[in-house]
Design a protein around this motif. Structure first.
Motif, PDB file in Angstrom:
ATOM      1  N   VAL A   6      -8.419 -61.759 -27.852  1.00 34.08           N
ATOM      2  CA  VAL A   6      -7.223 -60.917 -27.892  1.00 34.08           C
ATOM      3  C   VAL A   6      -6.267 -61.417 -26.823  1.00 34.08           C
ATOM      4  N   SER A   7      -5.016 -61.660 -27.210  1.00 33.04           N
ATOM      5  CA  SER A   7      -3.998 -62.105 -26.259  1.00 33.04           C
ATOM      6  C   SER A   7      -2.958 -61.021 -26.064  1.00 33.04           C
ATOM      7  N   ASN A   8      -2.439 -60.935 -24.852  1.00 36.16           N
ATOM      8  CA  ASN A   8      -1.425 -59.937 -24.503  1.00 36.16           C
ATOM      9  C   ASN A   8      -0.361 -60.590 -23.640  1.00 36.16           C
ATOM     10  N   LYS A  83      -2.293 -65.486 -16.492  1.00 33.18           N
ATOM     11  CA  LYS A  83      -1.261 -66.345 -15.905  1.00 33.18           C
ATOM     12  C   LYS A  83       0.005 -65.518 -15.723  1.00 33.18           C
ATOM     13  N   PHE A  84       0.578 -65.599 -14.520  1.00 28.25           N
ATOM     14  CA  PHE A  84       1.843 -64.945 -14.209  1.00 28.25           C
ATOM     15  C   PHE A  84       2.905 -66.030 -14.112  1.00 28.25           C
ATOM     16  N   GLU A  85       3.963 -65.897 -14.917  1.00 29.96           N
ATOM     17  CA  GLU A  85       5.035 -66.892 -14.943  1.00 29.96           C
ATOM     18  C   GLU A  85       6.365 -66.230 -14.612  1.00 29.96           C
ATOM     19  N   ALA A  86       7.251 -67.000 -13.989  1.00 27.69           N
ATOM     20  CA  ALA A  86       8.598 -66.507 -13.712  1.00 27.69           C
ATOM     21  C   ALA A  86       9.349 -66.337 -15.030  1.00 27.69           C
ATOM     22  N   SER A  96      -5.484 -63.583 -21.938  1.00 27.07           N
ATOM     23  CA  SER A  96      -6.376 -63.686 -23.091  1.00 27.07           C
ATOM     24  C   SER A  96      -7.731 -63.152 -22.670  1.00 27.07           C
ATOM     25  N   SER A  97      -8.316 -62.375 -23.543  1.00 25.48           N
ATOM     26  CA  SER A  97      -9.651 -61.838 -23.319  1.00 25.48           C
ATOM     27  C   SER A  97     -10.545 -62.341 -24.441  1.00 25.48           C
ATOM     28  N   HIS A  98     -11.686 -62.900 -24.074  1.00 28.85           N
ATOM     29  CA  HIS A  98     -12.626 -63.454 -25.040  1.00 28.85           C
ATOM     30  C   HIS A  98     -13.899 -62.606 -24.972  1.00 28.85           C
ATOM     31  N   TYR A  99     -14.125 -61.815 -26.005  1.00 28.38           N
ATOM     32  CA  TYR A  99     -15.253 -60.901 -26.066  1.00 28.38           C
ATOM     33  C   TYR A  99     -16.422 -61.601 -26.768  1.00 28.38           C
ATOM     34  N   HIS A 100     -17.482 -61.866 -26.018  1.00 26.85           N
ATOM     35  CA  HIS A 100     -18.667 -62.545 -26.555  1.00 26.85           C
ATOM     36  C   HIS A 100     -19.694 -61.469 -26.908  1.00 26.85           C
ATOM     37  N   THR A 101     -19.903 -61.266 -28.197  1.00 22.00           N
ATOM     38  CA  THR A 101     -20.775 -60.189 -28.656  1.00 22.00           C
ATOM     39  C   THR A 101     -22.243 -60.616 -28.683  1.00 22.00           C
ATOM     40  N   LYS A 102     -23.102 -59.616 -28.660  1.00 21.25           N
ATOM     41  CA  LYS A 102     -24.536 -59.849 -28.791  1.00 21.25           C
ATOM     42  C   LYS A 102     -24.855 -60.026 -30.273  1.00 21.25           C
ATOM     43  N   GLY A 103     -25.629 -61.028 -30.576  1.00 19.86           N
ATOM     44  CA  GLY A 103     -26.032 -61.254 -31.960  1.00 19.86           C
ATOM     45  C   GLY A 103     -24.847 -61.393 -32.886  1.00 19.86           C
ATOM     46  N   LYS A 108     -14.823 -54.030 -33.112  1.00 21.19           N
ATOM     47  CA  LYS A 108     -13.660 -53.433 -33.781  1.00 21.19           C
ATOM     48  C   LYS A 108     -12.477 -53.383 -32.828  1.00 21.19           C
ATOM     49  N   ASP A 109     -11.271 -53.419 -33.385  1.00 22.07           N
ATOM     50  CA  ASP A 109     -10.054 -53.368 -32.574  1.00 22.07           C
ATOM     51  C   ASP A 109      -9.993 -52.105 -31.723  1.00 22.07           C
ATOM     52  N   GLU A 110     -10.447 -50.980 -32.254  1.00 19.62           N
ATOM     53  CA  GLU A 110     -10.400 -49.732 -31.478  1.00 19.62           C
ATOM     54  C   GLU A 110     -11.366 -49.775 -30.295  1.00 19.62           C
ATOM     55  N   ASP A 111     -12.431 -50.577 -30.407  1.00 15.28           N
ATOM     56  CA  ASP A 111     -13.354 -50.753 -29.275  1.00 15.28           C
ATOM     57  C   ASP A 111     -12.641 -51.446 -28.112  1.00 15.28           C
ATOM     58  N   ILE A 112     -11.750 -52.348 -28.442  1.00 16.44           N
ATOM     59  CA  ILE A 112     -11.024 -53.127 -27.439  1.00 16.44           C
ATOM     60  C   ILE A 112      -9.829 -52.350 -26.887  1.00 16.44           C
ATOM     61  N   GLN A 113      -9.203 -51.526 -27.702  1.00 17.12           N
ATOM     62  CA  GLN A 113      -7.969 -50.839 -27.322  1.00 17.12           C
ATOM     63  C   GLN A 113      -8.134 -49.944 -26.097  1.00 17.12           C
ATOM     64  N   ALA A 114      -9.256 -49.260 -25.974  1.00 16.79           N
ATOM     65  CA  ALA A 114      -9.471 -48.363 -24.824  1.00 16.79           C
ATOM     66  C   ALA A 114      -9.455 -49.148 -23.518  1.00 16.79           C
ATOM     67  N   GLY A 115     -10.134 -50.281 -23.488  1.00 17.60           N
ATOM     68  CA  GLY A 115     -10.124 -51.116 -22.291  1.00 17.60           C
ATOM     69  C   GLY A 115      -8.747 -51.680 -22.012  1.00 17.60           C
ATOM     70  N   LYS A 116      -8.056 -52.065 -23.056  1.00 18.90           N
ATOM     71  CA  LYS A 116      -6.697 -52.595 -22.922  1.00 18.90           C
ATOM     72  C   LYS A 116      -5.761 -51.528 -22.339  1.00 18.90           C
ATOM     73  N   ASP A 117      -5.902 -50.292 -22.805  1.00 15.75           N
ATOM     74  CA  ASP A 117      -5.066 -49.196 -22.308  1.00 15.75           C
ATOM     75  C   ASP A 117      -5.317 -48.935 -20.817  1.00 15.75           C
ATOM     76  N   LYS A 118      -6.576 -48.981 -20.395  1.00 13.14           N
ATOM     77  CA  LYS A 118      -6.907 -48.776 -18.979  1.00 13.14           C
ATOM     78  C   LYS A 118      -6.352 -49.903 -18.120  1.00 13.14           C
ATOM     79  N   ALA A 119      -6.461 -51.120 -18.612  1.00 17.53           N
ATOM     80  CA  ALA A 119      -5.942 -52.263 -17.860  1.00 17.53           C
ATOM     81  C   ALA A 119      -4.422 -52.174 -17.737  1.00 17.53           C
ATOM     82  N   LEU A 120      -3.748 -51.788 -18.810  1.00 19.42           N
ATOM     83  CA  LEU A 120      -2.294 -51.653 -18.775  1.00 19.42           C
ATOM     84  C   LEU A 120      -1.868 -50.530 -17.838  1.00 19.42           C
ATOM     85  N   ALA A 121      -2.627 -49.444 -17.801  1.00 16.48           N
ATOM     86  CA  ALA A 121      -2.317 -48.340 -16.892  1.00 16.48           C
ATOM     87  C   ALA A 121      -2.435 -48.807 -15.438  1.00 16.48           C
TER      88      ALA A 121
END
Length: 138
Positions: A6-8, A83-86, A96-103, A108-121
């Motif tokens: 996931v890239s932001n 990376k922070f750019e001018a 970019s976040s690379h989620y390495h799953t077990k097996g 799911k996107d909603e699994d990632i969204q909660a963490g993304k929201d906390k990071a953005l906050a």
């Protein structure tokens, strides 16, 4: 093991070196002071990170979440690239976040969204603090 990437991108009026210092180099000091209620309730407090590469001159960092509650029973690790750019009068944070799953677990996107929201906050709290206190990470 599968990998979901996931890239932001976030814009800010704060210079890139200040954001890099605050969010990467000093986050362990700043976040508990600026958002103690979030840290106490958050699963972020039970994590172990490994810094893979850090470049202060170019405001880049690669690190991995290697242990903690955030991984749960679905993830082996999460690898981050930041990376922070001018940009104009401020900066752009590209991540970019690379989620390495077990097996063969499918994340799911909603699994990632909660963490993304906390990071953005957290990002916004630090950004507001730097805007109000420009000498903090200058």
């Amino acid at each position: 093991m599968g990998v979901k990437t996931v890239s932001n991108e976030f814009s800010s009026s704060i210079p890139p070196k200040w954001l890099f210092k605050a969010l990467i180099l000093e986050s362990h000091n700043l976040l508990p002071k600026l958002a103690p209620q979030t840290i106490k309730r958050s699963r972020f407090k039970f994590v172990k990170y490994k810094i893979d590469e850090i470049d202060e001159n170019n405001c880049t960092c690669r690190y991995s979440l290697i242990d903690g509650d955030m991984l749960g029973d679905k993830l082996e690790t999460i690898k981050y690239e930041v990376k922070f750019e001018a940009s104009g009068e401020g900066s752009v944070c590209k991540s970019s976040s690379h989620y390495h799953t077990k097996g063969d677990i499918e994340l799911k996107d909603e699994d990632i969204q909660a963490g993304k929201d906390k990071a953005l906050a957290a990002y916004k709290v630090v950004e507001d603090h730097l805007a109000a206190n420009p000498s903090v990470c200058a």
